[in-house]
Design a protein around this motif. Structure first.
Motif, PDB file in Angstrom:
ATOM      1  N   LEU A   1       0.832  -1.205   0.000  1.00 21.80           N
ATOM      2  CA  LEU A   1       0.000   0.000   0.000  1.00 21.80           C
ATOM      3  C   LEU A   1       0.870   1.260   0.000  1.00 21.80           C
ATOM      4  O   LEU A   1       0.562   2.241  -0.681  1.00 21.80           O
ATOM      5  CB  LEU A   1      -0.931  -0.012   1.216  1.00 21.80           C
ATOM      6  N   SER A   2       1.966   1.235   0.734  1.00 22.76           N
ATOM      7  CA  SER A   2       2.875   2.385   0.778  1.00 22.76           C
ATOM      8  C   SER A   2       3.452   2.684  -0.603  1.00 22.76           C
ATOM      9  O   SER A   2       3.512   3.839  -1.034  1.00 22.76           O
ATOM     10  CB  SER A   2       4.008   2.124   1.770  1.00 22.76           C
ATOM     11  N   LEU A   3       3.891   1.633  -1.300  1.00 20.52           N
ATOM     12  CA  LEU A   3       4.442   1.823  -2.645  1.00 20.52           C
ATOM     13  C   LEU A   3       3.399   2.418  -3.589  1.00 20.52           C
ATOM     14  O   LEU A   3       3.667   3.403  -4.292  1.00 20.52           O
ATOM     15  CB  LEU A   3       4.926   0.487  -3.208  1.00 20.52           C
ATOM     16  N   TYR A   4       2.209   1.811  -3.602  1.00 16.66           N
ATOM     17  CA  TYR A   4       1.176   2.280  -4.528  1.00 16.66           C
ATOM     18  C   TYR A   4       0.785   3.731  -4.226  1.00 16.66           C
ATOM     19  O   TYR A   4       0.655   4.555  -5.138  1.00 16.66           O
ATOM     20  CB  TYR A   4      -0.066   1.381  -4.453  1.00 16.66           C
ATOM     21  N   THR A   5       0.621   4.040  -2.947  1.00 20.12           N
ATOM     22  CA  THR A   5       0.209   5.394  -2.567  1.00 20.12           C
ATOM     23  C   THR A   5       1.256   6.428  -2.957  1.00 20.12           C
ATOM     24  O   THR A   5       0.941   7.475  -3.533  1.00 20.12           O
ATOM     25  CB  THR A   5      -0.054   5.468  -1.053  1.00 20.12           C
ATOM     26  N   ALA A   6       2.516   6.143  -2.656  1.00 17.43           N
ATOM     27  CA  ALA A   6       3.579   7.107  -2.951  1.00 17.43           C
ATOM     28  C   ALA A   6       3.734   7.328  -4.450  1.00 17.43           C
ATOM     29  O   ALA A   6       3.968   8.464  -4.902  1.00 17.43           O
ATOM     30  CB  ALA A   6       4.892   6.627  -2.346  1.00 17.43           C
ATOM     31  N   LEU A   7       3.605   6.265  -5.233  1.00 17.67           N
ATOM     32  CA  LEU A   7       3.797   6.383  -6.685  1.00 17.67           C
ATOM     33  C   LEU A   7       2.633   7.075  -7.383  1.00 17.67           C
ATOM     34  O   LEU A   7       2.780   7.554  -8.505  1.00 17.67           O
ATOM     35  CB  LEU A   7       4.019   4.996  -7.285  1.00 17.67           C
ATOM     36  N   THR A   8       1.476   7.118  -6.728  1.00 21.34           N
ATOM     37  CA  THR A   8       0.309   7.769  -7.332  1.00 21.34           C
ATOM     38  C   THR A   8      -0.034   9.089  -6.650  1.00 21.34           C
ATOM     39  O   THR A   8      -1.013   9.734  -7.004  1.00 21.34           O
ATOM     40  CB  THR A   8      -0.926   6.839  -7.283  1.00 21.34           C
ATOM     41  N   CYS A   9       0.776   9.480  -5.674  1.00 25.57           N
ATOM     42  CA  CYS A   9       0.508  10.705  -4.908  1.00 25.57           C
ATOM     43  C   CYS A   9       0.929  11.932  -5.709  1.00 25.57           C
ATOM     44  O   CYS A   9       1.971  11.924  -6.375  1.00 25.57           O
ATOM     45  CB  CYS A   9       1.285  10.648  -3.583  1.00 25.57           C
ATOM     46  N   GLN A  10       0.131  12.990  -5.616  1.00 27.72           N
ATOM     47  CA  GLN A  10       0.465  14.223  -6.339  1.00 27.72           C
ATOM     48  C   GLN A  10       1.652  14.938  -5.708  1.00 27.72           C
ATOM     49  O   GLN A  10       2.285  15.792  -6.339  1.00 27.72           O
ATOM     50  CB  GLN A  10      -0.748  15.165  -6.367  1.00 27.72           C
ATOM     51  N   HIS A  11       1.967  14.612  -4.455  1.00 30.89           N
ATOM     52  CA  HIS A  11       3.080  15.256  -3.759  1.00 30.89           C
ATOM     53  C   HIS A  11       4.353  14.422  -3.875  1.00 30.89           C
ATOM     54  O   HIS A  11       4.311  13.195  -3.976  1.00 30.89           O
ATOM     55  CB  HIS A  11       2.754  15.426  -2.273  1.00 30.89           C
ATOM     56  N   GLN A  12       5.482  15.110  -3.828  1.00 30.34           N
ATOM     57  CA  GLN A  12       6.771  14.420  -3.722  1.00 30.34           C
ATOM     58  C   GLN A  12       7.007  14.115  -2.247  1.00 30.34           C
ATOM     59  O   GLN A  12       7.137  15.018  -1.428  1.00 30.34           O
ATOM     60  CB  GLN A  12       7.901  15.311  -4.247  1.00 30.34           C
ATOM     61  N   LEU A  13       7.035  12.834  -1.897  1.00 33.59           N
ATOM     62  CA  LEU A  13       7.259  12.427  -0.510  1.00 33.59           C
ATOM     63  C   LEU A  13       8.753  12.256  -0.251  1.00 33.59           C
ATOM     64  O   LEU A  13       9.573  12.220  -1.173  1.00 33.59           O
ATOM     65  CB  LEU A  13       6.517  11.123  -0.223  1.00 33.59           C
ATOM     66  N   ALA A  14       9.112  12.114   1.031  1.00 33.02           N
ATOM     67  CA  ALA A  14      10.523  11.961   1.391  1.00 33.02           C
ATOM     68  C   ALA A  14      11.047  10.574   1.056  1.00 33.02           C
ATOM     69  O   ALA A  14      12.255  10.386   0.893  1.00 33.02           O
ATOM     70  CB  ALA A  14      10.715  12.247   2.883  1.00 33.02           C
ATOM     71  N   GLY A  15      10.151   9.584   0.955  1.00 37.06           N
ATOM     72  CA  GLY A  15      10.607   8.246   0.634  1.00 37.06           C
ATOM     73  C   GLY A  15       9.594   7.182   0.995  1.00 37.06           C
ATOM     74  O   GLY A  15       8.523   7.471   1.552  1.00 37.06           O
ATOM     75  N   VAL A  16       9.938   5.936   0.674  1.00 39.38           N
ATOM     76  CA  VAL A  16       9.095   4.780   0.972  1.00 39.38           C
ATOM     77  C   VAL A  16       9.965   3.663   1.534  1.00 39.38           C
ATOM     78  O   VAL A  16      11.045   3.386   1.019  1.00 39.38           O
ATOM     79  CB  VAL A  16       8.371   4.241  -0.288  1.00 39.38           C
ATOM     80  N   VAL A  17       9.476   3.027   2.601  1.00 36.31           N
ATOM     81  CA  VAL A  17      10.091   1.821   3.141  1.00 36.31           C
ATOM     82  C   VAL A  17       9.139   0.668   2.848  1.00 36.31           C
ATOM     83  O   VAL A  17       8.012   0.642   3.345  1.00 36.31           O
ATOM     84  CB  VAL A  17      10.330   1.942   4.663  1.00 36.31           C
ATOM     85  N   ALA A  18       9.586  -0.269   2.013  1.00 40.57           N
ATOM     86  CA  ALA A  18       8.714  -1.348   1.551  1.00 40.57           C
ATOM     87  C   ALA A  18       9.317  -2.688   1.978  1.00 40.57           C
ATOM     88  O   ALA A  18      10.286  -3.155   1.375  1.00 40.57           O
ATOM     89  CB  ALA A  18       8.570  -1.284   0.028  1.00 40.57           C
ATOM     90  N   LEU A  19       8.739  -3.298   3.013  1.00 43.12           N
ATOM     91  CA  LEU A  19       9.292  -4.520   3.592  1.00 43.12           C
ATOM     92  C   LEU A  19       8.466  -5.740   3.188  1.00 43.12           C
ATOM     93  O   LEU A  19       7.249  -5.766   3.379  1.00 43.12           O
ATOM     94  CB  LEU A  19       9.330  -4.407   5.121  1.00 43.12           C
TER      95      LEU A  19
END
Length: 229
Positions: free
Chosen positions: A126-144
């Motif tokens: 969910l973190s990966l999908y949300t960050a990649l489709t988010c209109q904002h540039q986030l600081a990063g994603v931790v995908a375990l």
């Protein structure tokens, strides 16, 4: 706190581990079939003084993989292979709920570029999908120990955040989500963001779980991408 958590449903029941200094960054973390307190306890061991950890609780839904039994999950799971049918509407709905948390934090003083999304298993997906489709540039994603949901919808679904830093970690003895799925996800991500921004670490002997070495890598990633201001 000048916002109303009740206006963001996931925040109403989230476990928040507050920083001991002025909070200038946030990590929003999700587990598979999220057990909030256990995940919060794990994260508190790697917390930085200026970072707030937010651990939302997944709603209870019928999960096909669990014989349609009601259980906490971010979206329905039909199978755990790259070709399994996916709960597209559920994934998108869950991602919108996470984006609402990002907007809430932004209104209350923590901008999106100071927010990392992270999670384990379904939570990492969910973190990966949300960050990649988010209109904002986030600081990063931790995908375990996870995968990229709706992978066939990319790159069209991507919001174009080419500079998103991603830390992927996976146990080499994971039988639930085999490490090969993690490797396939890593290769797909290299087509969506700058390949130099992707780190994929594997851990010999580790099943579908975490370990101290993995948590040390997560802490290092957070320190790098959410430095003290």
């Amino acid at each position: 706190m000048c916002g109303n958590n009740m206006s963001v449903p996931l925040l109403a029941e989230a476990v928040t581990v507050s920083g001991v200094e002025k909070e200038t960054a946030a990590v929003t973390a999700f587990s598979l079939f999220s057990v909030r307190h256990g995940w919060a306890d794990t994260l508190s061991g790697i917390q930085l003084p200026h970072v707030k950890f937010i651990c939302p609780h997944a709603p209870s839904i019928p999960v096909t993989l669990n014989m349609k039994s009601m259980m906490p999950a971010w979206f329905d799971l039909v199978g755990l292979s790259p070709d399994s049918p996916e709960d597209e509407s559920g994934i998108k709905k869950a991602a919108e709920s996470i984006k609402a948390i990002i907007e809430h934090e932004a209104k209350n003083g923590i901008p999106p570029n100071r927010i990392i999304l992270g999670g384990f298993s379904q939570g990492g997906a969910l973190s990966l999908y949300t960050a990649l489709t988010c209109q904002h540039q986030l600081a990063g994603v931790v995908a375990l120990s996870c995968w990229l949901p709706l992978h066939k919808s990319f790159p069209l679904a991507s919001s174009g955040n080419k500079n998103l830093p991603i830390l992927q970690c996976h146990g080499e003895m994971d039988v639930m989500i085999p490490v090969q799925f993690g490797a396939m996800t890593s290769e797909k991500l290299k087509c969506l963001v700058n390949p130099h921004n992707i780190t994929f670490k594997t851990y010999p002997g580790l099943p579908h779980s975490s370990c101290p070495q993995e948590m040390a890598a997560v802490k290092e990633f957070i320190e790098k991408h959410l430095p003290r201001i």
